[in-house]
Design a protein around this motif. Structure first.
Motif, PDB file in Angstrom:
ATOM      1  N   LEU A  35       0.820  -1.212   0.000  1.00  0.00           N
ATOM      2  CA  LEU A  35       0.000   0.000   0.000  1.00  0.00           C
ATOM      3  C   LEU A  35       0.856   1.265   0.000  1.00  0.00           C
ATOM      4  O   LEU A  35       0.487   2.278  -0.599  1.00  0.00           O
ATOM      5  CB  LEU A  35      -0.936  -0.021   1.207  1.00  0.00           C
ATOM      6  CG  LEU A  35      -1.986  -1.146   1.169  1.00  0.00           C
ATOM      7  CD1 LEU A  35      -2.758  -1.212   2.483  1.00  0.00           C
ATOM      8  CD2 LEU A  35      -2.936  -0.953  -0.005  1.00  0.00           C
ATOM      9  N   THR A  36       2.018   1.205   0.651  1.00  0.00           N
ATOM     10  CA  THR A  36       2.941   2.333   0.613  1.00  0.00           C
ATOM     11  C   THR A  36       3.454   2.557  -0.804  1.00  0.00           C
ATOM     12  O   THR A  36       3.561   3.695  -1.281  1.00  0.00           O
ATOM     13  CB  THR A  36       4.112   2.098   1.582  1.00  0.00           C
ATOM     14  OG1 THR A  36       3.591   1.941   2.911  1.00  0.00           O
ATOM     15  CG2 THR A  36       5.095   3.258   1.568  1.00  0.00           C
ATOM     16  N   ARG A  37       3.778   1.459  -1.498  1.00  0.00           N
ATOM     17  CA  ARG A  37       4.202   1.566  -2.899  1.00  0.00           C
ATOM     18  C   ARG A  37       3.067   2.097  -3.763  1.00  0.00           C
ATOM     19  O   ARG A  37       3.281   2.912  -4.656  1.00  0.00           O
ATOM     20  CB  ARG A  37       4.635   0.193  -3.428  1.00  0.00           C
ATOM     21  CG  ARG A  37       5.985  -0.261  -2.951  1.00  0.00           C
ATOM     22  CD  ARG A  37       7.099   0.627  -3.507  1.00  0.00           C
ATOM     23  NE  ARG A  37       7.074   0.651  -4.959  1.00  0.00           N
ATOM     24  CZ  ARG A  37       7.272   1.752  -5.679  1.00  0.00           C
ATOM     25  NH1 ARG A  37       7.498   2.911  -5.102  1.00  0.00           N
ATOM     26  NH2 ARG A  37       7.265   1.689  -6.992  1.00  0.00           N
ATOM     27  N   ALA A  38       1.841   1.651  -3.504  1.00  0.00           N
ATOM     28  CA  ALA A  38       0.697   2.153  -4.267  1.00  0.00           C
ATOM     29  C   ALA A  38       0.549   3.660  -4.080  1.00  0.00           C
ATOM     30  O   ALA A  38       0.304   4.394  -5.048  1.00  0.00           O
ATOM     31  CB  ALA A  38      -0.581   1.434  -3.825  1.00  0.00           C
ATOM     32  N   ALA A  39       0.720   4.129  -2.856  1.00  0.00           N
ATOM     33  CA  ALA A  39       0.623   5.566  -2.601  1.00  0.00           C
ATOM     34  C   ALA A  39       1.704   6.334  -3.358  1.00  0.00           C
ATOM     35  O   ALA A  39       1.444   7.399  -3.939  1.00  0.00           O
ATOM     36  CB  ALA A  39       0.729   5.839  -1.098  1.00  0.00           C
ATOM     37  N   ALA A  40       2.923   5.799  -3.371  1.00  0.00           N
ATOM     38  CA  ALA A  40       4.011   6.459  -4.099  1.00  0.00           C
ATOM     39  C   ALA A  40       3.717   6.506  -5.594  1.00  0.00           C
ATOM     40  O   ALA A  40       3.976   7.512  -6.264  1.00  0.00           O
ATOM     41  CB  ALA A  40       5.327   5.739  -3.832  1.00  0.00           C
ATOM     42  N   LEU A  41       3.168   5.427  -6.146  1.00  0.00           N
ATOM     43  CA  LEU A  41       2.835   5.404  -7.564  1.00  0.00           C
ATOM     44  C   LEU A  41       1.695   6.363  -7.879  1.00  0.00           C
ATOM     45  O   LEU A  41       1.681   7.006  -8.943  1.00  0.00           O
ATOM     46  CB  LEU A  41       2.469   3.984  -7.983  1.00  0.00           C
ATOM     47  CG  LEU A  41       3.623   2.980  -7.964  1.00  0.00           C
ATOM     48  CD1 LEU A  41       3.102   1.554  -8.120  1.00  0.00           C
ATOM     49  CD2 LEU A  41       4.640   3.299  -9.057  1.00  0.00           C
ATOM     50  N   LEU A  42       0.750   6.495  -6.974  1.00  0.00           N
ATOM     51  CA  LEU A  42      -0.325   7.468  -7.170  1.00  0.00           C
ATOM     52  C   LEU A  42       0.215   8.891  -7.165  1.00  0.00           C
ATOM     53  O   LEU A  42      -0.280   9.753  -7.902  1.00  0.00           O
ATOM     54  CB  LEU A  42      -1.383   7.305  -6.070  1.00  0.00           C
ATOM     55  CG  LEU A  42      -2.273   6.060  -6.156  1.00  0.00           C
ATOM     56  CD1 LEU A  42      -3.022   5.851  -4.851  1.00  0.00           C
ATOM     57  CD2 LEU A  42      -3.248   6.177  -7.323  1.00  0.00           C
ATOM     58  N   ARG A  43       1.240   9.148  -6.338  1.00  0.00           N
ATOM     59  CA  ARG A  43       1.829  10.485  -6.269  1.00  0.00           C
ATOM     60  C   ARG A  43       2.673  10.816  -7.476  1.00  0.00           C
ATOM     61  O   ARG A  43       2.710  11.963  -7.921  1.00  0.00           O
ATOM     62  CB  ARG A  43       2.724  10.615  -5.020  1.00  0.00           C
ATOM     63  CG  ARG A  43       2.022  10.704  -3.706  1.00  0.00           C
ATOM     64  CD  ARG A  43       2.959  11.260  -2.629  1.00  0.00           C
ATOM     65  NE  ARG A  43       4.236  10.559  -2.562  1.00  0.00           N
ATOM     66  CZ  ARG A  43       4.483   9.542  -1.748  1.00  0.00           C
ATOM     67  NH1 ARG A  43       3.526   9.087  -0.960  1.00  0.00           N
ATOM     68  NH2 ARG A  43       5.673   8.978  -1.714  1.00  0.00           N
ATOM     69  N   THR A  44       3.379   9.826  -8.004  1.00  0.00           N
ATOM     70  CA  THR A  44       4.457  10.120  -8.950  1.00  0.00           C
ATOM     71  C   THR A  44       4.206   9.656 -10.374  1.00  0.00           C
ATOM     72  O   THR A  44       5.021   9.938 -11.251  1.00  0.00           O
ATOM     73  CB  THR A  44       5.768   9.480  -8.455  1.00  0.00           C
ATOM     74  OG1 THR A  44       5.595   8.055  -8.348  1.00  0.00           O
ATOM     75  CG2 THR A  44       6.165  10.047  -7.097  1.00  0.00           C
ATOM     76  N   THR A  45       3.125   8.925 -10.615  1.00  0.00           N
ATOM     77  CA  THR A  45       2.855   8.439 -11.972  1.00  0.00           C
ATOM     78  C   THR A  45       1.409   8.726 -12.345  1.00  0.00           C
ATOM     79  O   THR A  45       0.549   8.884 -11.465  1.00  0.00           O
ATOM     80  CB  THR A  45       3.093   6.916 -12.102  1.00  0.00           C
ATOM     81  OG1 THR A  45       2.006   6.213 -11.475  1.00  0.00           O
ATOM     82  CG2 THR A  45       4.408   6.505 -11.464  1.00  0.00           C
ATOM     83  N   PRO A  46       1.108   8.734 -13.664  1.00  0.00           N
ATOM     84  CA  PRO A  46      -0.284   8.873 -14.102  1.00  0.00           C
ATOM     85  C   PRO A  46      -0.960   7.526 -14.322  1.00  0.00           C
ATOM     86  O   PRO A  46      -2.057   7.453 -14.882  1.00  0.00           O
ATOM     87  CB  PRO A  46      -0.125   9.625 -15.434  1.00  0.00           C
ATOM     88  CG  PRO A  46       1.166   9.106 -15.991  1.00  0.00           C
ATOM     89  CD  PRO A  46       2.063   8.843 -14.792  1.00  0.00           C
ATOM     90  N   ASP A  47      -0.329   6.442 -13.874  1.00  0.00           N
ATOM     91  CA  ASP A  47      -0.830   5.097 -14.142  1.00  0.00           C
ATOM     92  C   ASP A  47      -2.257   4.913 -13.618  1.00  0.00           C
ATOM     93  O   ASP A  47      -2.613   5.428 -12.547  1.00  0.00           O
ATOM     94  CB  ASP A  47       0.077   4.051 -13.498  1.00  0.00           C
ATOM     95  CG  ASP A  47       1.462   4.019 -14.124  1.00  0.00           C
ATOM     96  OD1 ASP A  47       1.672   4.717 -15.130  1.00  0.00           O
ATOM     97  OD2 ASP A  47       2.326   3.297 -13.598  1.00  0.00           O
TER      98      ASP A  47
END
Length: 303
Positions: A253-265
Motif C-alpha cells: 500500500l505504501t508503494r501504491a501511494a508512491a505510484l499514485l503520487r508520482t505516476t499517471p498510471d
C-alpha cells in the motif's frame, strides 16, 4: 532492490532545497520544526547546533548533520545559552540578509544548509528509526563517498554552470542516501540496521521489496530464505516490528501511494504492480490504511 532507496522514495515528495552561506562575527539563527528533514554541512570553519531538547553539538570542517524528523534547532557561532536561543533570528530571514555580520564574504565559517520535503503520514520504519540528530563527523578514512558528495555539492551550489538545475537536486538526493548509509554503518544498535545485517531477515525483506506483487505466504517466504515459518516469524517480527505478511501488506500500500503520487498510471495497473488482483481490492485495502480512496488521495497530493 535497495531497501534504503525504497524507504527514502516512499516518503520523499517535491524537490529538496539548499543554501550556501559564508558567515562571520557573532550570529545565531533559529530553524523551526519542519515537515521534512533538514541538514547542515560545514564546508569551512566551525559552528554549534543546539536542539530543542537543549543538546549541543559542535560541528567542525567537513562535519555533516541530518535532522531526519525536522526537529527545531538553533545554529550559532558559539555555544548558545537559553537567552541567546530565545533571541535567535529566523533562519530564512537571516540567510537572505545582506548585513555584514550575517552573510559576510569575509566570514570564517561556510555552511551548506538544506531541507528535504517528506510525507510523514506513513513513514517507512527505517526512516522512523533514525534518531532526532544524525551527526557524521569528518574522520579520515571514514565514509569517503559522503565526503565526495559533499565536495561536489559544495562546488555545484557555488556555481552557475550549465545543467545545475538537474545536477543540484540529484546531488542533494545522493547526500541524503549517504547520510542514512553512514548512520547505519556507525555501529548503531537501532532496529533496522540490525534487521539488514541479519541474513534471514535481510533476504526476506529483499524478496518482498524485489517482487511485492508475488503471491507470497509465510510458507513460501520461509522456504525462500531456507528457515522454518516459526524462525522467520520470530526473527522478522523482532527486528522489523511487524510480522512478514503484515509488513508486506503495509509495503504494497505504501508503494501504491508512491505510484499514485508520482505516476499517471491507472488504478488497475498500479494494483497489478503491487500485488492486488483488482482495482477494487486495492481501493478497499488502501482506504483502510490511508482513510481515503486512491482517487481522492491522488487528487489531494497533486492539487
Amino acid at each position: 532492490m535497495d531497501l534504503v532507496s525504497d524507504a527514502i522514495s516512499a516518503v520523499r515528495v517535491g524537490r529538496p532545497s539548499s543554501t550556501r552561506l559564508r558567515v562571520g562575527g557573532s550570529w545565531c539563527a533559529r530553524l523551526d520544526p519542519y515537515e521534512g528533514a533538514g541538514f547542515h554541512v560545514v564546508l569551512e570553519g566551525s559552528c554549534w547546533m543546539v536542539t530543542e531538547g537543549g543538546s549541543a553539538v559542535v560541528l567542525n570542517t567537513g562535519d555533516a548533520v541530518l535532522l531526519p524528523h525536522g526537529s527545531g534547532h538553533v545554529i550559532a557561532d558559539r555555544p548558545a545559552d537559553r537567552a541567546t536561543v530565545e533571541r535567535a533570528v529566523d533562519f530564512a530571514r537571516w540567510s537572505e540578509s545582506a548585513a555584514p555580520d550575517c552573510r559576510a564574504d569575509t566570514g570564517d565559517t561556510e555552511l551548506l544548509c538544506g531541507k528535504y520535503r517528506l510525507d510523514r503520514r506513513h513513514t517507512h520504519p527505517l526512516m522512523a528509526d533514525l534518531p532526532d540528530v544524525v551527526h557524521i563527523p569528518n574522520r579520515v578514512g571514514h565514509h569517503d563517498e559522503l565526503r565526495s558528495a559533499i565536495d561536489l555539492l559544495g562546488r555545484e551550489v557555488a556555481s552557475s554552470h550549465a545543467g545545475s538545475a538537474v545536477a543540484l537536486p540529484s546531488l542533494l538526493d545522493l547526500l541524503l542516501v549517504y547520510l542514512v548509509r553512514a548512520w547505519m554503518a556507525e555501529g548503531t544498535t537501532s532496529r533496522w540496521p540490525a534487521a539488514l545485517h541479519d541474513p534471514v531477515v535481510a533476504e526476506a525483506l529483499h524478496a518482498l521489496h524485489e517482487d511485492p506483487a508475488a503471491a507470497w505466504s509465510n510458507e513460501r517466504l520461509a522456504g525462500h530464505v531456507g528457515v522454518s515459518r516459526a524462525t522467520l516469524a520470530r526473527r522478522f517480527t523482532a527486528l522489523v516490528g511487524r510480522a512478514p505478511m503484515a509488513y508486506l501488506t503495509w509495503w504494497r500500500l505504501t508503494r501504491a501511494a508512491a505510484l499514485l503520487r508520482t505516476t499517471p498510471d491507472a488504478l488497475d495497473a498500479i494494483a497489478q504492480r503491487v500485488g492486488y488482483s483488482t482495482p477494487y481490492a486495492l481501493s478497499h485495502a488502501f482506504s483502510r490504511q490511508y482513510g481515503t480512496t486512491p482517487g481522492r488521495y491522488r487528487a489531494g497530493v497533486t492539487a
